[in-house]
Design an enzyme around this catalytic site. Structure first.
Site, PDB file in Angstrom:
ATOM      1  N   ASN A  15       9.634  46.731  21.513  1.00 54.52           N
ATOM      2  CA  ASN A  15       8.206  46.982  21.706  1.00 54.52           C
ATOM      3  C   ASN A  15       7.447  45.699  21.374  1.00 54.52           C
ATOM      4  O   ASN A  15       7.283  45.356  20.208  1.00 54.52           O
ATOM      5  CB  ASN A  15       7.773  48.130  20.775  1.00 54.52           C
ATOM      6  CG  ASN A  15       6.273  48.367  20.794  1.00 54.52           C
ATOM      7  OD1 ASN A  15       5.562  47.846  21.663  1.00 54.52           O
ATOM      8  ND2 ASN A  15       5.779  49.148  19.834  1.00 54.52           N
ATOM      9  N   TRP A  16       6.990  45.006  22.414  1.00 47.91           N
ATOM     10  CA  TRP A  16       6.330  43.712  22.200  1.00 47.91           C
ATOM     11  C   TRP A  16       4.922  43.872  21.629  1.00 47.91           C
ATOM     12  O   TRP A  16       4.326  42.896  21.197  1.00 47.91           O
ATOM     13  CB  TRP A  16       6.237  42.945  23.516  1.00 47.91           C
ATOM     14  CG  TRP A  16       7.543  42.525  24.103  1.00 47.91           C
ATOM     15  CD1 TRP A  16       8.804  42.775  23.611  1.00 47.91           C
ATOM     16  CD2 TRP A  16       7.731  41.763  25.298  1.00 47.91           C
ATOM     17  NE1 TRP A  16       9.748  42.222  24.431  1.00 47.91           N
ATOM     18  CE2 TRP A  16       9.120  41.594  25.480  1.00 47.91           C
ATOM     19  CE3 TRP A  16       6.863  41.219  26.252  1.00 47.91           C
ATOM     20  CZ2 TRP A  16       9.652  40.892  26.564  1.00 47.91           C
ATOM     21  CZ3 TRP A  16       7.389  40.519  27.332  1.00 47.91           C
ATOM     22  CH2 TRP A  16       8.774  40.360  27.478  1.00 47.91           C
ATOM     23  N   LYS A  17       4.377  45.065  21.720  1.00 53.23           N
ATOM     24  CA  LYS A  17       2.968  45.288  21.319  1.00 53.23           C
ATOM     25  C   LYS A  17       2.075  44.305  22.088  1.00 53.23           C
ATOM     26  O   LYS A  17       2.368  44.008  23.244  1.00 53.23           O
ATOM     27  CB  LYS A  17       2.832  45.179  19.802  1.00 53.23           C
ATOM     28  CG  LYS A  17       3.850  46.063  19.074  1.00 53.23           C
ATOM     29  CD  LYS A  17       3.602  46.232  17.620  1.00 53.23           C
ATOM     30  CE  LYS A  17       4.683  47.141  17.031  1.00 53.23           C
ATOM     31  NZ  LYS A  17       4.473  47.476  15.633  1.00 53.23           N
ATOM     32  N   HIS A 107       2.714  55.968  19.989  1.00 57.98           N
ATOM     33  CA  HIS A 107       3.043  55.028  18.911  1.00 57.98           C
ATOM     34  C   HIS A 107       1.985  55.170  17.813  1.00 57.98           C
ATOM     35  O   HIS A 107       0.821  55.442  18.092  1.00 57.98           O
ATOM     36  CB  HIS A 107       3.064  53.591  19.458  1.00 57.98           C
ATOM     37  CG  HIS A 107       3.578  52.616  18.451  1.00 57.98           C
ATOM     38  ND1 HIS A 107       2.779  52.105  17.455  1.00 57.98           N
ATOM     39  CD2 HIS A 107       4.816  52.092  18.266  1.00 57.98           C
ATOM     40  CE1 HIS A 107       3.515  51.298  16.701  1.00 57.98           C
ATOM     41  NE2 HIS A 107       4.754  51.267  17.170  1.00 57.98           N
ATOM     42  N   GLU A 109       0.336  53.134  16.242  1.00 56.73           N
ATOM     43  CA  GLU A 109      -0.867  52.305  16.432  1.00 56.73           C
ATOM     44  C   GLU A 109      -1.822  52.930  17.445  1.00 56.73           C
ATOM     45  O   GLU A 109      -3.041  52.783  17.334  1.00 56.73           O
ATOM     46  CB  GLU A 109      -0.443  50.880  16.844  1.00 56.73           C
ATOM     47  CG  GLU A 109       0.153  50.131  15.657  1.00 56.73           C
ATOM     48  CD  GLU A 109       1.264  49.149  15.996  1.00 56.73           C
ATOM     49  OE1 GLU A 109       1.361  48.718  17.158  1.00 56.73           O
ATOM     50  OE2 GLU A 109       2.043  48.817  15.078  1.00 56.73           O
ATOM     51  N   GLU A 177       9.545  56.880  13.714  1.00 55.35           N
ATOM     52  CA  GLU A 177       9.046  55.645  13.112  1.00 55.35           C
ATOM     53  C   GLU A 177       8.136  55.976  11.926  1.00 55.35           C
ATOM     54  O   GLU A 177       6.949  56.273  12.124  1.00 55.35           O
ATOM     55  CB  GLU A 177       8.236  54.854  14.142  1.00 55.35           C
ATOM     56  CG  GLU A 177       9.038  54.395  15.333  1.00 55.35           C
ATOM     57  CD  GLU A 177       8.429  53.161  15.973  1.00 55.35           C
ATOM     58  OE1 GLU A 177       9.105  52.151  16.058  1.00 55.35           O
ATOM     59  OE2 GLU A 177       7.249  53.210  16.354  1.00 55.35           O
ATOM     60  N   GLY A 183       6.365  47.259  10.503  1.00 54.43           N
ATOM     61  CA  GLY A 183       5.810  45.935  10.220  1.00 54.43           C
ATOM     62  C   GLY A 183       5.715  45.611   8.736  1.00 54.43           C
ATOM     63  O   GLY A 183       5.074  44.630   8.364  1.00 54.43           O
ATOM     64  N   SER A 223      10.737  48.150  10.899  1.00 52.01           N
ATOM     65  CA  SER A 223      11.383  47.014  10.220  1.00 52.01           C
ATOM     66  C   SER A 223      12.878  46.926  10.484  1.00 52.01           C
ATOM     67  O   SER A 223      13.657  46.558   9.600  1.00 52.01           O
ATOM     68  CB  SER A 223      11.083  47.056   8.715  1.00 52.01           C
ATOM     69  OG  SER A 223       9.688  46.894   8.486  1.00 52.01           O
ATOM     70  N   GLY A 244       9.997  46.319  16.775  1.00 53.33           N
ATOM     71  CA  GLY A 244       8.735  45.610  17.015  1.00 53.33           C
ATOM     72  C   GLY A 244       8.911  44.119  16.804  1.00 53.33           C
ATOM     73  O   GLY A 244       9.416  43.407  17.674  1.00 53.33           O
ATOM     74  N   GLY A 245       8.530  43.639  15.633  1.00 49.94           N
ATOM     75  CA  GLY A 245       8.540  42.205  15.325  1.00 49.94           C
ATOM     76  C   GLY A 245       9.827  41.489  15.733  1.00 49.94           C
ATOM     77  O   GLY A 245       9.781  40.428  16.371  1.00 49.94           O
TER      78      GLY A 245
HETATM   79  P1  PGA Z   1       8.499  46.727  13.487  1.00 52.69           P
HETATM   80  O1  PGA Z   1       7.711  47.697  14.508  1.00 52.69           O
HETATM   81  O2  PGA Z   1       9.918  46.631  13.983  1.00 52.69           O
HETATM   82  O3  PGA Z   1       7.769  45.413  13.569  1.00 52.69           O
HETATM   83  O4  PGA Z   1       8.419  47.354  12.141  1.00 52.69           O
HETATM   84  C1  PGA Z   1       8.313  48.836  15.039  1.00 52.69           C
HETATM   85  C2  PGA Z   1       7.359  49.520  15.980  1.00 52.69           C
HETATM   86  O5  PGA Z   1       6.154  49.549  15.701  1.00 52.69           O
HETATM   87  O6  PGA Z   1       7.780  50.065  17.022  1.00 52.69           O
END
Ligand code: PGA
Length: 265
Positions: A15-17, A107, A109, A177, A183, A223, A244-245
């Protein structure tokens, strides 16, 4: 290795966001494909998908199709509406036209910054299904929820409502999640993830039947790194990761996708 469920092909999803424009996306996907190819990655054994921003999707689609890359891709959101006066929204039929394999829905967010409720998540899931794009339904508890209700109650309730609103479905992916793990560098333990993923599979069984539940992939996200993926993938109810990251680093993401090399050690 027995812990990796053979009935479900694991999925490693990046997930590049809101990162990488379409030019950066092209360079990144090329590098990722080379890196996985170099490592002789077995794409039938572990699927790898990227989730770029909307504006990148056409470029990513064209690249993957032209170079016949064995990568999958999807969008980070979809409208619950078919078409019309919904400024800024993107319809499921548009994602279908771009041959998106998946779409991430709900998600944390989106829930936090855009007020997406479980009902909206359910309606978006229905929109994805209607357009033959596989929804990846995200659920998870906040630190406060965890303290007040324990680990499974909130994600279970979120998924139950979303699936009830979405109606009949055979092809869904669920992503657990925990919001506190996203994050933060503070991943859940594999045992915590397993406990909640098992509870989520029971919700899928209750809503969609045992057969669908047995075939549904449930991902862990929050994470995830190359150093902790193996522990999650050893769990019988964890079928992949939403990253994500770490998905923005080609070497790291390749290593996550290659978890079978670390599982069982
Ligand atoms: P993260 O994000 O791996 O940076 O914790 C995961 C996500 O939000 O899908």
């Amino acid at each position: 290795m027995a812990a990796v469920n053979s009935q479900r092909v694991p999925l490693i999803a990046g997930n590049w966001k809101m990162n990488l424009d379409h030019l950066q996306a092209i360079a990144f996907v090329q590098k990722l494909a080379w890196s996985l190819k170099d490592a002789r990655h077995d794409f039938d054994g572990v699927q790898v998908a990227v989730f770029p921003p909307f504006t990148d999707l056409r470029s990513v689609q064209t690249l993957i199709a032209a170079d016949k890359l064995p990568l999958q891709y999807g969008a980070q959101d979809v409208s619950q509406h078919d078409s019309g006066a919904y400024t800024g929204e993107v319809a499921g039929s548009f994602l279908k036209a771009l041959h998106c394999d998946y779409v991430i829905i709900g998600h944390s967010e989106r829930r936090q910054y855009h007020g997406e409720t479980d009902e909206i998540v359910g309606a978006k899931t229905a929109a994805a299904i209607k357009n033959s794009v596989t929804p990846i339904i995200c659920v998870g508890e906040t630190a406060e929820d965890l303290e007040q209700h324990g680990p499974s109650a909130v994600p279970v309730a979120q998924l139950r409502t979303a699936l009830a609103v979405a109606g009949k479905a055979t092809d869904v992916v669920v992503a657990y999640e925990p919001v506190w793990a996203i994050g933060s560098g503070q991943a859940a333990t594999p045992e915590q993830a397993e406990q909640v993923c098992a509870a989520l599979r029971a919700v899928v069984a209750e809503a969609l039947g045992d057969e669908v539940a047995a075939a549904t992939r449930i991902l862990y996200g929050g994470s995830v790194k190359s150093s902790n993926i193996a522990g999650f993938m050893r769990q019988p109810n964890v079928d992949g990761a939403l990253v994500g990251g770490a998905s923005l680093d080609v070497t790291e993401f390749t290593s996550i996708a290659r978890f079978k090399q670390h599982v069982g050690v």
